[in-house]
Design a protein around this motif. Sequence first.
Motif, PDB file in Angstrom:
ATOM      1  N   LYS A  82      -1.966  12.917  12.623  1.00 11.74           N
ATOM      2  CA  LYS A  82      -0.909  11.946  12.939  1.00 11.74           C
ATOM      3  C   LYS A  82      -0.511  11.242  11.650  1.00 11.74           C
ATOM      4  O   LYS A  82      -1.372  10.895  10.829  1.00 11.74           O
ATOM      5  N   GLU A  94      -0.032   8.228  10.822  1.00 10.99           N
ATOM      6  CA  GLU A  94      -0.200   6.853  11.279  1.00 10.99           C
ATOM      7  C   GLU A  94      -1.376   6.219  10.561  1.00 10.99           C
ATOM      8  O   GLU A  94      -2.431   6.844  10.397  1.00 10.99           O
ATOM      9  N   ALA A  95      -1.188   4.987  10.118  1.00  7.80           N
ATOM     10  CA  ALA A  95      -2.270   4.266   9.455  1.00  7.80           C
ATOM     11  C   ALA A  95      -2.150   2.791   9.803  1.00  7.80           C
ATOM     12  O   ALA A  95      -1.044   2.292  10.026  1.00  7.80           O
ATOM     13  N   ALA A  96      -3.293   2.129   9.853  1.00 12.86           N
ATOM     14  CA  ALA A  96      -3.283   0.698  10.145  1.00 12.86           C
ATOM     15  C   ALA A  96      -4.220  -0.002   9.181  1.00 12.86           C
ATOM     16  O   ALA A  96      -5.228   0.559   8.755  1.00 12.86           O
ATOM     17  N   THR A  97      -3.857  -1.239   8.854  1.00 11.28           N
ATOM     18  CA  THR A  97      -4.696  -2.030   7.967  1.00 11.28           C
ATOM     19  C   THR A  97      -4.403  -3.505   8.226  1.00 11.28           C
ATOM     20  O   THR A  97      -3.755  -3.832   9.218  1.00 11.28           O
ATOM     21  N   ARG A  98      -4.919  -4.379   7.357  1.00 12.22           N
ATOM     22  CA  ARG A  98      -4.612  -5.809   7.493  1.00 12.22           C
ATOM     23  C   ARG A  98      -4.097  -6.282   6.143  1.00 12.22           C
ATOM     24  O   ARG A  98      -4.666  -5.920   5.103  1.00 12.22           O
ATOM     25  N   ILE A  99      -3.027  -7.069   6.184  1.00 12.74           N
ATOM     26  CA  ILE A  99      -2.391  -7.447   4.914  1.00 12.74           C
ATOM     27  C   ILE A  99      -2.265  -8.964   4.770  1.00 12.74           C
ATOM     28  O   ILE A  99      -2.478  -9.705   5.730  1.00 12.74           O
ATOM     29  N   ALA A 134       0.847  -1.193   0.000  1.00 12.96           N
ATOM     30  CA  ALA A 134       0.000   0.000   0.000  1.00 12.96           C
ATOM     31  C   ALA A 134       0.874   1.230   0.000  1.00 12.96           C
ATOM     32  O   ALA A 134       2.056   1.187   0.360  1.00 12.96           O
ATOM     33  N   THR A 135       0.292   2.341  -0.436  1.00 15.14           N
ATOM     34  CA  THR A 135       0.924   3.651  -0.255  1.00 15.14           C
ATOM     35  C   THR A 135      -0.097   4.503   0.470  1.00 15.14           C
ATOM     36  O   THR A 135      -1.216   4.686  -0.016  1.00 15.14           O
ATOM     37  N   PHE A 136       0.268   4.980   1.639  1.00 16.67           N
ATOM     38  CA  PHE A 136      -0.623   5.836   2.412  1.00 16.67           C
ATOM     39  C   PHE A 136      -0.260   7.289   2.137  1.00 16.67           C
ATOM     40  O   PHE A 136       0.910   7.654   2.142  1.00 16.67           O
TER      41      PHE A 136
END
Lengths: 107, 155
Positions: free
Chosen positions: B113, B115-120, B103-105
């Motif tokens: 912030k 900061e990013a969260a996800t599931r991979i 991913a590219t956030f």
Amino acid sequence: MAEKPRLKLPKQAKKGEVIEIKTLMPHIMESGQRKDKDGKPIPRKIINKFACEFNGKPVFSANLEPAIAANPYMQFYAKVDASGTFKFTWTDDDGTVTTAEEKITVG
Amino acid sequence: MRQLSRRATLAIGATLGAGSAALTIFGWSDSASAAAKEAAAEIAKFTGGKTAEKGKITIELPEIAENGNTVPLSVSVDAPMTADNYVSEILVVAEGNPNPGVATFHFSAVSGKAEAATRIRLATTQNIIAVAKTSKGEFFTAQKLVKVTIGGCGG
């Protein structure tokens, strides 16, 4: 066949507060790596972009690849200085765009 | 038994050499380092060839991922996030996946912030690399090893 995204964010916040936003979009996120029972590859079909705007201005977005797990979950933050509306969009490989909105009161 | 002529030996050697080269192109004999090279190429594209400084990024990933189909990931940079100094993007690549891109956030000065969260999905035990870009054009990088017990690429 519009799936409904799930959102979690506060309805109210103080001016200048950094709020946490969680989103979940039901989607198979077919990676293109799987094969069907005849051994033929199942074509890729994923959500490739997620975006969040607040009062029309971009806050956070993400370009997603097939390595993002099914039912893509995104958690991120936004600093709110005024009341308004968050708009979320999810774009599928096939061009379908799903949107959702959520208002917030900031005072 | 007739000795192989020198010409024949060379011919056989060349075919074997070409064969193993072909295997490498198809990724069968060297898929691990091929994926790492692809990951490096993606990173180079992101930084425009600039070397990223090690540090500043915190990558949160379990040490052992029980299910490679869904692994929680969070990336964050301790940055001011003001209009003139903020993290604009964080790229995440998985060195051991069939396609390294994850991913590219994209952040903004109103992200609050970086900061990013996800599931991979992770195919196998591998390094996850994050590269952050700031509004000042600086690049930072960090990586974390994740052990994967059951791969998640559905093959």
